[in-house]
Design a protein around this motif. Structure first.
Motif, short mmCIF file in Angstrom:
data_model
loop_
_atom_site.label_atom_id
_atom_site.label_comp_id
_atom_site.label_asym_id
_atom_site.label_seq_id
_atom_site.Cartn_x
_atom_site.Cartn_y
_atom_site.Cartn_z
N GLY A 340 -7.87 -12.12 -81.03
CA GLY A 340 -8.76 -11.01 -81.35
C GLY A 340 -8.23 -10.10 -82.44
O GLY A 340 -7.09 -10.23 -82.90
N VAL A 341 -9.09 -9.16 -82.84
CA VAL A 341 -8.76 -8.24 -83.95
C VAL A 341 -7.75 -7.19 -83.52
O VAL A 341 -6.82 -6.86 -84.27
CB VAL A 341 -10.06 -7.55 -84.44
CG1 VAL A 341 -9.74 -6.47 -85.47
CG2 VAL A 341 -11.02 -8.57 -85.03
N ARG A 342 -7.89 -6.66 -82.32
CA ARG A 342 -7.12 -5.48 -81.92
C ARG A 342 -5.60 -5.66 -81.97
O ARG A 342 -4.91 -4.77 -82.48
CB ARG A 342 -7.54 -5.05 -80.52
CG ARG A 342 -6.92 -3.71 -80.11
CD ARG A 342 -7.36 -3.29 -78.73
NE ARG A 342 -6.93 -1.95 -78.41
CZ ARG A 342 -7.16 -1.37 -77.25
NH1 ARG A 342 -7.85 -2.00 -76.31
NH2 ARG A 342 -6.74 -0.14 -77.02
N PRO A 343 -5.02 -6.77 -81.49
CA PRO A 343 -3.56 -6.87 -81.55
C PRO A 343 -3.03 -7.08 -82.97
O PRO A 343 -1.92 -6.66 -83.30
CB PRO A 343 -3.25 -8.09 -80.68
CG PRO A 343 -4.49 -8.36 -79.90
CD PRO A 343 -5.62 -7.90 -80.76
N LEU A 344 -3.83 -7.75 -83.81
CA LEU A 344 -3.32 -8.20 -85.11
C LEU A 344 -3.44 -7.14 -86.20
O LEU A 344 -2.54 -6.99 -87.03
CB LEU A 344 -4.07 -9.47 -85.54
CG LEU A 344 -3.36 -10.37 -86.54
CD1 LEU A 344 -2.02 -10.84 -85.99
CD2 LEU A 344 -4.24 -11.58 -86.87
N LEU A 345 -4.55 -6.42 -86.21
CA LEU A 345 -4.79 -5.44 -87.27
C LEU A 345 -3.70 -4.35 -87.33
O LEU A 345 -3.17 -4.06 -88.41
CB LEU A 345 -6.18 -4.83 -87.11
CG LEU A 345 -6.66 -3.86 -88.19
CD1 LEU A 345 -6.52 -4.45 -89.59
CD2 LEU A 345 -8.13 -3.48 -87.93
N PRO A 346 -3.32 -3.73 -86.21
CA PRO A 346 -2.23 -2.75 -86.28
C PRO A 346 -0.91 -3.37 -86.73
O PRO A 346 -0.14 -2.72 -87.47
CB PRO A 346 -2.13 -2.23 -84.83
CG PRO A 346 -3.45 -2.53 -84.22
CD PRO A 346 -3.91 -3.80 -84.86
N LEU A 347 -0.64 -4.61 -86.32
CA LEU A 347 0.59 -5.27 -86.75
C LEU A 347 0.62 -5.44 -88.26
O LEU A 347 1.64 -5.19 -88.92
CB LEU A 347 0.71 -6.64 -86.07
CG LEU A 347 1.90 -7.52 -86.51
CD1 LEU A 347 3.22 -6.82 -86.23
CD2 LEU A 347 1.84 -8.89 -85.84
N GLY A 348 -0.51 -5.87 -88.84
CA GLY A 348 -0.58 -6.00 -90.28
C GLY A 348 -0.36 -4.68 -91.00
O GLY A 348 0.33 -4.62 -92.02
N MET A 349 -0.93 -3.60 -90.45
CA MET A 349 -0.75 -2.28 -91.05
C MET A 349 0.71 -1.83 -90.98
O MET A 349 1.24 -1.23 -91.92
CB MET A 349 -1.65 -1.26 -90.36
CG MET A 349 -3.14 -1.51 -90.54
SD MET A 349 -3.69 -1.37 -92.25
CE MET A 349 -3.52 0.39 -92.53
N ILE A 350 1.37 -2.12 -89.86
CA ILE A 350 2.78 -1.73 -89.71
C ILE A 350 3.66 -2.48 -90.70
O ILE A 350 4.55 -1.89 -91.34
CB ILE A 350 3.24 -1.97 -88.26
CG1 ILE A 350 2.56 -0.97 -87.32
CG2 ILE A 350 4.76 -1.86 -88.14
CD1 ILE A 350 2.78 -1.26 -85.85
N LEU A 351 3.43 -3.79 -90.85
CA LEU A 351 4.22 -4.56 -91.82
C LEU A 351 3.95 -4.08 -93.25
O LEU A 351 4.87 -4.05 -94.08
CB LEU A 351 3.90 -6.05 -91.69
CG LEU A 351 4.45 -6.74 -90.43
CD1 LEU A 351 3.94 -8.18 -90.35
CD2 LEU A 351 5.97 -6.72 -90.44
N SER A 352 2.71 -3.71 -93.54
CA SER A 352 2.41 -3.14 -94.85
C SER A 352 3.19 -1.84 -95.06
O SER A 352 3.70 -1.58 -96.15
CB SER A 352 0.90 -2.87 -94.97
OG SER A 352 0.16 -4.06 -94.88
#
Length: 497
Positions: A340-352
């Motif tokens: 799903g979107v919810r776990p992955l989107l914050p992870l991508g933002m943190i790595l950015s």
């Protein structure tokens, strides 16, 4: 796949029809061309200035003219696609974009290039939401649409980096005109293939009325906003003209919301924001694009003004982040489908954000592989893991009749976010460069140390924006178990209305 097919206009194509993947290649190629042109001009600006005798003050309009029309008309373009026909608007936009690209390359003066760039931005504003809405109505929601959106996200996320790369190569090998001429054969190919591969579709609306007052208010408001933000970097945020422009923009956007609440055929049905995953994805898009556009803007200045890279070398330097985004977009699509979107989107933002923090450590005498390359890789992974779920989330639960609206909305969020981000980052960098000069007698605003100091502070601000985006994505985006219930609730409300 013509408009005369017996297939309902809003139904996804049968999965056995492999032509839809070829159709995807066509619309993704068009999107790549549009995404490319947001950044391809940057490294060619010095050559354009010399060739067309631009003043330093007017040079920014080569970018601003495109951005104002692109950012301002996207939402209107999305609704026009729903009402008039998605393929029809896509083809019209590609034709305008291709012709204006040719005219850009043939421009003979400041005024002619600025005018043709504005036309190019208008073409892009018609193409982008129409293309994404075609994707949405071609692929049924679920695994296959996620695969298609994974490809779309890779193109959107890597377009800015690829633009700088290609812009540097073309400017160095040929001339600045070729950054525009390169669009012409691509545009012609898309124009030839589109009638053969893309089917026509339009929204199944209870009436065909068009919200003229709403369209005028939001288009004017967004165009004023982009112009005000761009102008603020040179005239100051506290100047009377900047404040007046921002106030007028806010009044028009507020007026648009009032109009939409009362309209029988709203340009943007506000009920769509009850889809929390869609809303959260758009908020995240605003913040992520602000960080992304600014990141490439500042890094290009750092490499050219501090490290003294040529246009070609600057472009080649972005290969690492471009290939990383493309490679990890496939991973992001598979993970989004699975968890799903919810776990992955914050992870991508943190790595950015981690990549942006690494940029805050850039030294005056930087080395590519030790100072830039690690941040490019980490930031590239983060952008891929953010862009793909963000694109999927922005269309989750959207009915086919609102595909153009949702597509225009996510594109608008990205472009407005980019305009805000660049304006804020430019102001912060210039302010702290001036502070450095004041604190170090004998230094100048053009010195490498002063410039680097300003860039570092701006990168800290961008990292903060990315972290805020991660928090908001966690709070706003719904878990997979609640998305279906949320969609059903919104659709029930729409049916009752």
């Amino acid at each position: 796949m013509s408009a005369s097919t017996a297939t309902p206009v809003d139904a996804p194509l049968e999965q056995s029809d492999n032509r839809r993947w070829i159709a995807l290649a066509v619309i993704v190629l068009a999107q790549f061309m549009v995404a490319l042109d947001v950044a391809i001009v940057n490294v060619a600006l010095p050559s354009i200035k010399t060739a067309l005798h631009f003043s330093q003050q007017n040079l920014q309009w080569v970018i601003t003219a495109y951005s104002i029309l692109f950012g301002g008309v996207l939402l209107l373009g999305g609704r026009l696609a729903d009402v008039l026909g998605r393929r029809r608007l896509f083809i019209a936009g590609i034709a305008l974009f291709t012709v204006s690209s040719l005219l850009d390359g043939l421009a003979w003066s400041e005024g002619s290039l600025i005018a043709f760039r504005a036309l190019q931005g208008l073409g892009a504003a018609l193409v982008s939401p129409a293309a994404l809405s075609i994707l949405t109505t071609t692929f049924a929601e679920g695994r296959e649409r996620n695969r298609a959106l994974g490809i779309w996200g890779a193109v959107s996320g890597s377009g800015a980096a690829a633009g700088v790369l290609l812009g540097g190569a073309l400017t160095s090998a040929f001339s600045w005109s070729w950054i525009f001429f390169v669009n012409v054969p691509v545009g012609v190919a898309v124009l030839v293939l589109s009638p053969l591969l893309l089917r026509e579709s339009r929204a199944d609306l209870p009436n065909r009325h068009f919200d003229v007052s709403g369209a005028a208010a939001i288009t004017g408001g967004l165009m004023l906003l982009v112009y005000a933000l761009t102008r603020a970097t040179t005239h100051g945020w506290g100047s009377g003209s900047t404040i007046a422009l921002l106030g007028a923009s806010a009044a028009l956007i507020l007026g648009f919301l009032v109009i939409e609440l009362r309209s029988q055929a709203p340009l943007l049905p506000l009920s769509i924001f009850r889809l929390r995953t869609l809303s959260g994805s758009n908020v995240t898009a605003l913040l992520l694009s602000g960080a992304l556009f600014s990141q490439f803007f500042l890094l290009t200045l750092y490499m050219q003004q501090v490290l003294h890279y040529s246009a070609l070398k600057t472009g080649v330097a972005y290969v690492g982040i471009t290939l990383t985004i493309i490679a990890f977009s496939a991973v992001a699509q598979a993970l989004t489908t699975r968890i799903g979107v919810r776990p992955l989107l914050p992870l991508g933002m943190i790595l950015s954000a981690v990549g942006l923090v690494l940029y805050t450590q850039l030294p005056v005498h930087g080395h590519y592989f030790w100072d830039l390359f690690p941040a490019f890789i980490i930031g590239g992974v983060g952008l891929a893991l953010a862009f793909v779920p963000m694109s999927i989330g922005a269309l989750t639960g959207v009915r086919a009749r609102e595909a153009g609206v949702a597509s225009g909305l996510i594109n608008t969020s990205q472009q407005v976010g980019g305009a805000i981000g660049v304006a804020v980052a430019s102001t912060i960098a210039a302010t702290y460069t001036s502070h450095y000069v004041s604190a170090h007698p004998g230094s100048t605003a053009a010195s490498a140390a002063a410039l680097t100091h300003g860039f570092k502070i701006a990168f800290w601000a961008l990292a903060g924006i990315a972290i805020v985006g991660a928090v908001l994505a966690t709070v706003l985006v719904e878990s997979r178990s609640r998305v279906q219930t949320e969609e059903e609730s919104v659709h029930a409300l729409e049916e009752a209305a």
